[in-house]
Scaffold this motif. Structure first.
Motif, PDB file in Angstrom:
ATOM      1  N   LEU A   5      35.610  32.569  41.369  1.00  0.00           N
ATOM      2  CA  LEU A   5      35.731  33.783  41.361  1.00  0.00           C
ATOM      3  C   LEU A   5      34.810  34.461  40.389  1.00  0.00           C
ATOM      4  N   GLU A   6      34.207  33.832  39.276  1.00  0.00           N
ATOM      5  CA  GLU A   6      33.266  34.305  38.519  1.00  0.00           C
ATOM      6  C   GLU A   6      31.884  34.328  39.403  1.00  0.00           C
ATOM      7  N   GLN A  40      32.031  37.267  41.681  1.00  0.00           N
ATOM      8  CA  GLN A  40      31.708  38.590  40.616  1.00  0.00           C
ATOM      9  C   GLN A  40      30.029  38.814  40.325  1.00  0.00           C
ATOM     10  N   GLN A  58      35.279  45.589  38.323  1.00  0.00           N
ATOM     11  CA  GLN A  58      36.076  45.055  37.207  1.00  0.00           C
ATOM     12  C   GLN A  58      37.541  44.859  37.441  1.00  0.00           C
ATOM     13  N   TYR A  87      37.868  41.941  39.701  1.00  0.00           N
ATOM     14  CA  TYR A  87      37.985  40.637  39.191  1.00  0.00           C
ATOM     15  C   TYR A  87      39.317  40.396  38.303  1.00  0.00           C
ATOM     16  N   LYS A  97      41.964  37.443  39.010  1.00  0.00           N
ATOM     17  CA  LYS A  97      42.384  36.746  37.741  1.00  0.00           C
ATOM     18  C   LYS A  97      43.714  36.568  37.224  1.00  0.00           C
TER      19      LYS A  97
END
Length: 216
Positions: free
Chosen positions: A175-176, A179, A194, A197, A201
């Motif tokens: 995921l990061e 991003q 944002q 994410y 998350k």
């Protein structure tokens, strides 16, 4: 009057038998999905492999590569993604690591996750760049095989180097990783990114509404 179409921006995903298909999944889905993007429909993901035959991922997906690695040039791409998977820990896939070096030299960004960071470490690409990986010990085990960048290791899920060209991440942080890729390519407005994410998350649907509002 016909209005000329802007050229598609290509992101290349290196694929090989046993590659970890879940690691770049968030990234390639977002790149290929025009919804919420700054410039909807301008992006595409293409696959690249050493050969021209079908590649089977770790999850059993059969992929016919769009291009061969040897023919890929930095001028053709906006970014090169190197996923982890089978073979990196045995020193395989170094052709793709050297291709990544050519991209970085040309000022074209590269994103490497999990085992792919070991490939970059083996050819010295991490020796002078801020970077992350699965764990410090994972790369420190490669000191006798070319890695000399321990002082530049950053223990974060995803790391962008000071030039903004190299993205590295641990295999636990897809995921990061996505991003950071989206931020580097500026695919989404910051407010959209944002919210995106936080949506994945936390799993809270309120962030989908925030994405829609921010994109509008």
């Amino acid at each position: 009057m016909n209005i000329p179409q802007a050229p598609l921006r290509s992101v290349y995903l290196y694929v090989f038998d046993g590659f970890a298909d879940w690691e770049p999944a968030f990234a390639i889905a977002g790149i290929n999905s025009p919804e919420f993007q700054r410039e909807p429909g301008r992006w595409r993901v293409q696959t690249v492999a050493v050969g021209s035959g079908v590649v089977v991922s770790a999850g059993g997906l059969s992929i016919l590569p769009d291009r061969q690695l040897a023919a890929l040039q930095p001028a053709d791409a906006e970014l090169l993604i190197l996923p982890g998977g089978r073979g990196w820990d045995q020193g395989e896939h170094l052709d793709s690591a050297h291709k990544a070096a050519a991209f970085l030299e040309a000022g074209v960004p590269v994103a490497a996750i999990c085992g792919a960071t070991a490939g970059l470490a083996r050819i010295g690409l991490l020796d002078r760049r801020r970077h992350g990986s699965n764990a410090p010990a994972y790369l420190n085990g490669l000191r006798e095989q070319g890695y000399g960048g321990a002082e530049h290791y950053v223990d974060e899920p995803a790391v962008i180097d000071d030039e903004g060209l190299l993205i590295t991440a641990g295999g636990m942080a897809p995921l990061e990783f996505a991003q950071a890729i989206f931020a580097r390519l500026r695919i989404y407005r910051e407010e959209v990114l944002q919210a995106w994410y936080q949506l994945y998350k936390t799993g809270r649907s309120q962030y989908f509404a925030q994405m829609s509002e921010a994109a509008a």
